[in-house]
Design a protein around this motif. Sequence first.
Motif, PDB file in Angstrom:
ATOM      1  N   GLU A 148       0.941  -1.186   0.180  1.00  0.00           N
ATOM      2  CA  GLU A 148      -0.068   0.065  -0.121  1.00  0.00           C
ATOM      3  C   GLU A 148       0.827   1.209   0.013  1.00  0.00           C
ATOM      4  O   GLU A 148       0.422   2.086  -0.618  1.00  0.00           O
ATOM      5  CB  GLU A 148      -1.100   0.024   1.099  1.00  0.00           C
ATOM      6  CG  GLU A 148      -2.166  -0.831   1.144  1.00  0.00           C
ATOM      7  CD  GLU A 148      -1.601  -2.365   1.531  1.00  0.00           C
ATOM      8  OE1 GLU A 148      -0.584  -2.451   1.851  1.00  0.00           O
ATOM      9  OE2 GLU A 148      -2.625  -3.423   1.417  1.00  0.00           O
ATOM     10  N   LEU A 198       2.370   1.805  -3.396  1.00  0.00           N
ATOM     11  CA  LEU A 198       1.252   2.001  -4.499  1.00  0.00           C
ATOM     12  C   LEU A 198       0.744   3.660  -4.187  1.00  0.00           C
ATOM     13  O   LEU A 198       0.469   4.179  -5.335  1.00  0.00           O
ATOM     14  CB  LEU A 198       0.062   1.008  -4.031  1.00  0.00           C
ATOM     15  CG  LEU A 198      -1.079   0.806  -5.241  1.00  0.00           C
ATOM     16  CD1 LEU A 198      -0.156   0.512  -6.498  1.00  0.00           C
ATOM     17  CD2 LEU A 198      -2.147   0.007  -4.837  1.00  0.00           C
ATOM     18  N   GLU A 209      -8.154   1.248  -2.897  1.00  0.00           N
ATOM     19  CA  GLU A 209      -7.381   0.604  -3.787  1.00  0.00           C
ATOM     20  C   GLU A 209      -7.883   0.749  -5.507  1.00  0.00           C
ATOM     21  O   GLU A 209      -7.054   1.090  -6.170  1.00  0.00           O
ATOM     22  CB  GLU A 209      -6.668  -0.919  -3.689  1.00  0.00           C
ATOM     23  CG  GLU A 209      -6.315  -0.888  -2.281  1.00  0.00           C
ATOM     24  CD  GLU A 209      -5.148  -0.185  -1.994  1.00  0.00           C
ATOM     25  OE1 GLU A 209      -4.272  -0.118  -2.813  1.00  0.00           O
ATOM     26  OE2 GLU A 209      -5.119   0.581  -0.827  1.00  0.00           O
ATOM     27  N   GLY A 235      -6.342   2.963  -8.603  1.00  0.00           N
ATOM     28  CA  GLY A 235      -6.253   1.983  -9.790  1.00  0.00           C
ATOM     29  C   GLY A 235      -6.992   2.896 -10.956  1.00  0.00           C
ATOM     30  O   GLY A 235      -6.298   3.055 -11.951  1.00  0.00           O
TER      31      GLY A 235
END
Lengths: 313, 236
Positions: free
Chosen positions: A224, A227, A279, A283
């Motif tokens: 995480e 990301l 998430e 994305g």
Amino acid sequence: MVLDTFLITGLFNVVMLIGLALLLHLQLGLTRIANFGVVGFWGVGLYTFGVLYVRVDWPFEDPIQFVVCAVLATAAAGLCGLLIGWLIADLDVDGVLVGTLGFATAVAILATTEQGLTGGARGMGGLRFPYDSGDVAVNELIWLLVLVALVAGILAYVWLVHRAPYGRLLIAIGSNEPLARSLGKPVTRTKLGLFTITSALMGLLGVMYGVMVRFLEVSSLGIEVTLATVVGLVVGGSVRVLGAVVGVLLTVGFFDIVIQSYLPLPAEWYTQTIPLMREVLFGVALILVLVFRPLGLLGHMRRDRLMKRIHGG
Amino acid sequence: MSETANVLEVSGLRTGYDGIAVLDGVDFTVGEEVFAILGANGAGKTTLLATLARLNPLMAGTVTFRGTDTSGLRAHQSAGLGVGYVPQERGVFPDLTVMDNLRVGGMFGNRSLQERVEEVFTFFPDLKRKLNLRAGTLSGGESRMVACGRALMQETTLLLLDEPTAGLSPLYVSTFFEAIRRIRFERQVAIVVAEQNATQALGVADRVMVLSLGRASAAMAASELTTERLKHAYQI
């Protein structure tokens, strides 16, 4: 007035990720070192600090204990940067990506399996602020301000790098490494130096995080952090100084602070739905930016304009 | 030409990629002159120049620059000695401005950067108007000028030019070769130029060598190169 603890934590994460994204900007945005193991270097700082601070019986108290442990943890992260940087120095982008990702995975596995030192999956407590105002919320607010000062320092450093011959060299290496070599530039040494310093600073941000949460969990070493850093940087614009700031604010800041703090979401969503939604939204944001604005929201570096401002003409 | 006057000596050079030799048994010397390397597409000109710049591995033989064996050196060390390399393609840093591209080349030498930049303008005056433009926005000809100017900023004493006029308009070609001629005399730089354009190259070269089928001919005066020999090398 002391801010709400939830908001302080949210702001802390945003500022910390801005710091990480600024450092990644130097690695990826300028020098094209595709470090996908940000969390590994951050985690080395976090866990080295935690282990040294909790497990070692130091002959001195805070704040000296904090400073010594923080310096050693930062140095450990920098040392890892030097070692990994040396290993990936001659690899292509794919190799660098896999190598750094592998390093981050190794750090997570090590933190999980070395239970005697790190507490393994159970985690490890015992961390505290190097000062005590008597009020936890005030302590957290002060720590947030310390982090803001640190990240402001990183921002100033990055800003200066863009205007210095060193920044020119990093861009040259990122654009065309063999050509930079043929001009007499010590490419490997420059890349290693940059990777070591930026990895050390990533480790220092891990130290800051450890003090803030005061409990180490191996779950924090997942993908995480990397990301969120990569998404923030790419969305904002990886070659612009402010790209890291704008990108993290628009992604992590918007989701973790605006949505989670101010939208009336059902309480049961906070356990599973919101992290997953986060998430997914990150994305989607990444895909949309890559399709419609591949250079990020702030676009190209516009170095021509910057140089005009500095040198005239 | 005496041995001591040689700027570059290449002896028994074998080079290539992934252990496969592209060129073998290449011997030549370069003095204070313009030395042209001619050959058809794929003859190994780019490979040879990249090897001389120490960007390609040397599989056998030696390369000596002004008396120093550079065979074991890396590209940046060779550049530090005064070897300037201008690649055929991707010769500029596209994200940097023209001025920054020139500055990147100015790491070595005693003269001030400004003095060197002014000197580059004397050879390539068009660059003066483009200083703050990103190099990625320049035309092919302008990019070659920037790349060549940047090599001069290095205080180079040997300039390796890899097909500097490939794909350029005739106007740029003649402008560029005129600049090469002036650089040779005004900066007293030895120049090795690899070219497909034999006519233009022979116009500026003192001596010439022809590459064909992985071998090099003996170096000769440019005036001695016959049409027959050239046709053979170009497999016409």
